[in-house]
Design an enzyme around this catalytic site. Structure first.
Site, PDB file in Angstrom:
ATOM      1  N   SER A 134      35.094  20.575   9.630  1.00  0.00           N
ATOM      2  CA  SER A 134      34.828  21.544  10.682  1.00  0.00           C
ATOM      3  C   SER A 134      33.702  20.718  11.656  1.00  0.00           C
ATOM      4  O   SER A 134      32.682  20.565  11.126  1.00  0.00           O
ATOM      5  CB  SER A 134      34.016  22.975   9.959  1.00  0.00           C
ATOM      6  OG  SER A 134      33.652  23.645  11.099  1.00  0.00           O
ATOM      7  N   LYS A 160      38.827  20.963  12.684  1.00  0.00           N
ATOM      8  CA  LYS A 160      38.581  22.050  13.475  1.00  0.00           C
ATOM      9  C   LYS A 160      37.519  21.933  14.333  1.00  0.00           C
ATOM     10  O   LYS A 160      36.283  21.648  13.958  1.00  0.00           O
ATOM     11  CB  LYS A 160      38.111  23.122  12.065  1.00  0.00           C
ATOM     12  CG  LYS A 160      37.492  24.382  12.570  1.00  0.00           C
ATOM     13  CD  LYS A 160      37.243  25.576  11.590  1.00  0.00           C
ATOM     14  CE  LYS A 160      35.974  26.234  11.472  1.00  0.00           C
ATOM     15  NZ  LYS A 160      35.983  27.240  10.327  1.00  0.00           N
ATOM     16  N   LYS A 162      34.513  23.654  16.577  1.00  0.00           N
ATOM     17  CA  LYS A 162      33.871  24.953  17.095  1.00  0.00           C
ATOM     18  C   LYS A 162      33.767  25.179  18.713  1.00  0.00           C
ATOM     19  O   LYS A 162      33.566  23.943  19.319  1.00  0.00           O
ATOM     20  CB  LYS A 162      32.335  24.780  16.395  1.00  0.00           C
ATOM     21  CG  LYS A 162      32.237  24.682  15.027  1.00  0.00           C
ATOM     22  CD  LYS A 162      32.503  26.101  14.613  1.00  0.00           C
ATOM     23  CE  LYS A 162      32.177  26.261  13.007  1.00  0.00           C
ATOM     24  NZ  LYS A 162      32.543  27.481  12.302  1.00  0.00           N
ATOM     25  N   ASP A 188      37.378  27.482  16.201  1.00  0.00           N
ATOM     26  CA  ASP A 188      36.697  28.620  15.401  1.00  0.00           C
ATOM     27  C   ASP A 188      35.598  29.127  16.442  1.00  0.00           C
ATOM     28  O   ASP A 188      34.856  28.169  16.921  1.00  0.00           O
ATOM     29  CB  ASP A 188      36.032  28.017  14.261  1.00  0.00           C
ATOM     30  CG  ASP A 188      35.586  29.189  13.548  1.00  0.00           C
ATOM     31  OD1 ASP A 188      35.377  30.474  14.080  1.00  0.00           O
ATOM     32  OD2 ASP A 188      34.911  28.966  12.417  1.00  0.00           O
ATOM     33  N   GLU A 213      40.464  30.656  15.393  1.00  0.00           N
ATOM     34  CA  GLU A 213      39.804  31.432  14.367  1.00  0.00           C
ATOM     35  C   GLU A 213      38.687  32.273  14.937  1.00  0.00           C
ATOM     36  O   GLU A 213      37.781  31.944  15.691  1.00  0.00           O
ATOM     37  CB  GLU A 213      39.171  30.601  13.371  1.00  0.00           C
ATOM     38  CG  GLU A 213      38.193  31.129  12.362  1.00  0.00           C
ATOM     39  CD  GLU A 213      37.725  29.827  11.364  1.00  0.00           C
ATOM     40  OE1 GLU A 213      38.215  28.699  11.540  1.00  0.00           O
ATOM     41  OE2 GLU A 213      36.909  30.435  10.405  1.00  0.00           O
ATOM     42  N   ASP A 238      38.114  35.272   9.893  1.00  0.00           N
ATOM     43  CA  ASP A 238      37.226  34.811   9.171  1.00  0.00           C
ATOM     44  C   ASP A 238      36.120  36.060   9.043  1.00  0.00           C
ATOM     45  O   ASP A 238      36.314  36.839   8.149  1.00  0.00           O
ATOM     46  CB  ASP A 238      36.333  33.724   9.433  1.00  0.00           C
ATOM     47  CG  ASP A 238      35.243  33.148   8.890  1.00  0.00           C
ATOM     48  OD1 ASP A 238      34.722  33.853   7.927  1.00  0.00           O
ATOM     49  OD2 ASP A 238      34.850  31.924   9.103  1.00  0.00           O
ATOM     50  N   LYS A 262      36.704  33.116   2.224  1.00  0.00           N
ATOM     51  CA  LYS A 262      35.634  32.591   1.941  1.00  0.00           C
ATOM     52  C   LYS A 262      35.071  33.436   0.837  1.00  0.00           C
ATOM     53  O   LYS A 262      34.825  34.670   0.988  1.00  0.00           O
ATOM     54  CB  LYS A 262      34.366  32.630   2.739  1.00  0.00           C
ATOM     55  CG  LYS A 262      34.564  31.729   3.948  1.00  0.00           C
ATOM     56  CD  LYS A 262      33.570  31.685   5.113  1.00  0.00           C
ATOM     57  CE  LYS A 262      33.761  30.700   6.204  1.00  0.00           C
ATOM     58  NZ  LYS A 262      32.725  30.852   7.197  1.00  0.00           N
ATOM     59  N   GLY A 290      34.437  27.389   4.535  1.00  0.00           N
ATOM     60  CA  GLY A 290      33.300  26.820   3.718  1.00  0.00           C
ATOM     61  C   GLY A 290      31.907  27.298   4.352  1.00  0.00           C
ATOM     62  O   GLY A 290      32.055  27.990   5.504  1.00  0.00           O
TER      63      GLY A 290
HETATM   64  O1  OSB Z   1      32.653  30.225  10.690  1.00  0.00           O
HETATM   65  O2  OSB Z   1      33.610  28.859   9.007  1.00  0.00           O
HETATM   66  C1  OSB Z   1      32.677  29.074   9.571  1.00  0.00           C
HETATM   67  C2  OSB Z   1      29.677  27.282   8.484  1.00  0.00           C
HETATM   68  C3  OSB Z   1      28.723  28.116   8.176  1.00  0.00           C
HETATM   69  C4  OSB Z   1      29.247  29.366   8.582  1.00  0.00           C
HETATM   70  C5  OSB Z   1      30.438  29.697   9.041  1.00  0.00           C
HETATM   71  C6  OSB Z   1      31.129  28.677   9.139  1.00  0.00           C
HETATM   72  C7  OSB Z   1      31.024  27.433   9.054  1.00  0.00           C
HETATM   73  C8  OSB Z   1      31.785  26.581   8.958  1.00  0.00           C
HETATM   74  C9  OSB Z   1      31.626  25.063   7.942  1.00  0.00           C
HETATM   75  O3  OSB Z   1      32.747  26.205   9.632  1.00  0.00           O
HETATM   76  C10 OSB Z   1      32.620  24.865   6.980  1.00  0.00           C
HETATM   77  C11 OSB Z   1      32.417  23.853   6.109  1.00  0.00           C
HETATM   78  O4  OSB Z   1      31.648  24.078   5.081  1.00  0.00           O
HETATM   79  O5  OSB Z   1      32.481  22.746   6.162  1.00  0.00           O
HETATM   80 MG    MG Z   2      34.893  30.485  10.674  1.00  0.00          MG
END
Ligand code: OSB
Ligand code: MG
Length: 369
Positions: A134, A160, A162, A188, A213, A238, A262, A290
């Site tokens: 991510s 992925k 953001k 995402d 996402e 999510d 998650k 994650g």
């Molecule tokens: O939206 O998936 C998410 C991390 C913290 C809170 C929300 C998200 C995330 C990540 C990181 O996208 C995923 C990771 O642990 O590598």
């Molecule tokens: Mg997410």
């Protein structure tokens, strides 16, 4: 199994680089660890709650408080097994991340005593799982391309990105044009868009994304269904999915065709498995999300991701992508995959020196209430 005492430990692990999402920027992962001491040995859990209630309504100090004041007194008198935790905590509304952490510690302890791995207990079918990474919002498109290049060179099976309003079409186009059609790419938004942004989001169809996402608010299934009806790119949820019941409703309403699972967000690994089973029965692919976990949460997420319905690479990256020094042995990427721990319970333990070095608070609660 009887609880004797529970250690609630707060740790602070500096991230190797700041992680920026539409919700804010993180430079340190503070985490709450739950260590149960029982008549059958000990077990470890990790709470996914973050310092501030931005991604989820829970926050770290609140999770520690609700575990200490309400969950442990409810569990202390019981003869526990992992399934009994959820039942005994059902009268407490909300707090899925706190519940999940306690259930995880009990699972770890119970499985260690029975010499069974979490993956075997959950019904895992793979010894290794493909994983993605991510990538946070960058200062510039060039900086983003450098980061993505590094992750692709390392071998990650999926990237992925953001996104948020103002950081979407341009960076996604740049990554697609630079690295080509062969890269599995997703985005995402962490709820950053409004229903009125539908036409704008539909332009992402041009980039061959594997999914988009959570563009809208957690409780706005309607907007997600409207987007799904208008876009070719699959919509993945999510934040909206906090239980198997939510998942069933989202699928029924056409609000998603893929689910990010998650365990913390849904109240634990057992509910996560129920969502997996329901999704599989409906032909909906799932993947493991994650929360910048320490090695404890990472180990458990790998066990979950070894179930057959986890057909897309998860946000379970190698340790070095998050931390210079973790509290467990490091997880190392090998051919775009991570190995699923095969040892009993989580299959990993905190290493004493590393754990002490990052501990900020320890609160030991006796369960002789
Ligand atoms: O939206 O998936 C998410 C991390 C913290 C809170 C929300 C998200 C995330 C990540 C990181 O996208 C995923 C990771 O642990 O590598
Ligand atoms: Mg997410």
């Amino acid at each position: 199994m009887k609880l004797e005492a529970v250690e609630l430990r707060q740790v602070a692990l500096p991230l190797v680089s700041p992680f920026r999402t539409s919700l804010g920027t993180q430079t340190v992962r503070t985490a709450l660890l739950v260590r149960v001491l029982t008549d059958e040995g000990e077990g470890w859990g990790e709470c996914a709650a973050e310092d501030e209630p931005t991604y989820s309504p829970e926050h770290l100090a609140g999770a520690a408080d609700v575990i200490r004041r309400f969950m442990l007194p409810a569990l202390a008198p019981l003869d526990l097994d992992p399934a009994a935790v959820g039942t005994a905590l059902r009268h407490l509304r909300g707090h899925p991340m706190a519940k999940a952490a306690v259930e995880m510690a009990v699972l770890d302890c119970w499985l260690r005593a029975r010499r069974t791995s979490l993956a075997a207990h959950l019904g895992g079918v793979r010894q290794r799982v493909r994983v993605g990474v991510s990538v946070g919002i960058a200062e510039t498109v060039d900086a983003l391309l450098d980061t993505v290049d590094r992750h692709l060179t390392a071998g990650y099976a999926r990237i992925k990105l953001k996104i948020e309003p103002g950081w979407d079409l341009e960076p996604v186009r740049a990554v697609r044009e630079t690295f080509g059609a062969g890269v599995m790419l997703t985005v995402d938004a962490n709820t950053a868009y409004e229903p009125g942004d539908l036409r704008h989001l539909a332009k992402l169809d041009a980039f061959g994304l594997a999914l988009v996402e959570q563009p809208f608010a957690p409780d706005d299934l309607h907007a997600h269904a409207a987007l799904a009806a208008r876009m070719d790119t699959p919509v993945c949820l999510d934040e909206s999915i906090t239980s198997a019941r939510d998942a069933a409703e989202a699928i029924r309403r056409g609000a998603c065709s893929i689910i990010n699972i998650k365990p913390g967000r849904v109240g634990g690994y057992l509910e996560a498995r129920r969502i997996h089973d329901l999704a599989q029965a409906n032909g909906v692919p799932v993947w493991c999300g994650g929360m910048l976990e320490t090695g404890l949460g990472r180990a458990a997420n790998l066990a979950l991701a070894s179930l057959p319905g986890f057909t897309l690479p998860g946000d379970i990256s190698a340790t070095e992508r998050y931390y210079h020094r973790d509290i467990t042995r490091p997880f190392v990427l090998d051919g775009g995959e991570l190995a699923v721990p095969a040892e009993p319970g989580l299959g990993v333990l905190p290493e004493e020196a590393g754990l002490e070095a990052c501990t900020t608070v320890v609160d030991t609660v006796s369960c002789a209430f």
